[in-house]
Write an enzyme that holds these catalytic residues in place. Structure first.
Site, PDB file in Angstrom:
ATOM      1  N   CYS A  14       0.835  -1.217   0.000  1.00  0.00           N
ATOM      2  CA  CYS A  14       0.000   0.000   0.000  1.00  0.00           C
ATOM      3  C   CYS A  14       0.868   1.266   0.000  1.00  0.00           C
ATOM      4  O   CYS A  14       1.598   1.520   0.958  1.00  0.00           O
ATOM      5  CB  CYS A  14      -0.911  -0.054   1.226  1.00  0.00           C
ATOM      6  SG  CYS A  14      -1.697   1.491   1.666  1.00  0.00           S
ATOM      7  N   CYS A  17       0.124   3.731   2.823  1.00  0.00           N
ATOM      8  CA  CYS A  17       0.623   3.180   4.090  1.00  0.00           C
ATOM      9  C   CYS A  17       2.089   3.545   4.290  1.00  0.00           C
ATOM     10  O   CYS A  17       2.523   3.833   5.408  1.00  0.00           O
ATOM     11  CB  CYS A  17       0.459   1.660   4.122  1.00  0.00           C
ATOM     12  SG  CYS A  17      -1.259   1.111   4.033  1.00  0.00           S
TER      13      CYS A  17
END
Length: 90
Positions: A14, A17
């Site tokens: 991600c 993230c």
């Protein structure tokens, strides 16, 4: 009274993230042991992600005394996190 817990639900693949990680690290340095920060990889712990109803990563969950106080989806800045956590520190 217990200290607040910040769950950082993330995934290694991600992009957002990866942007959240240094923000969490900065917050950890600033708040020290006043907050319990737990990084939770949704791919490695799908049961916990399911328990918390995680649908988007990153998602940050703030708990105090076992109750969810805040749930934040997407990248959240350090100032916002500190404002949410400071009143919960006993």
């Amino acid at each position: 009274m217990s200290k607040p817990v910040l769950f950082d639900f993330f995934a290694t693949w991600c992009g957002p993230c990866k942007m959240q990680t240094p923000i969490i690290e900065e917050l950890a340095k600033k708040m020290g042991d006043k907050v319990d920060i737990r990084k939770m990889d949704v791919d490695n712990d799908p049961e916990l992600a399911g328990k918390y109803g995680i649908r988007v990563v990153p998602t940050l969950i703030i708990e105090k005394d076992g109750k969810i106080v805040h749930s934040l989806e997407g990248v959240t800045d350090a100032v916002t996190l500190e404002k949410l956590l400071t009143p919960l520190v006993g």
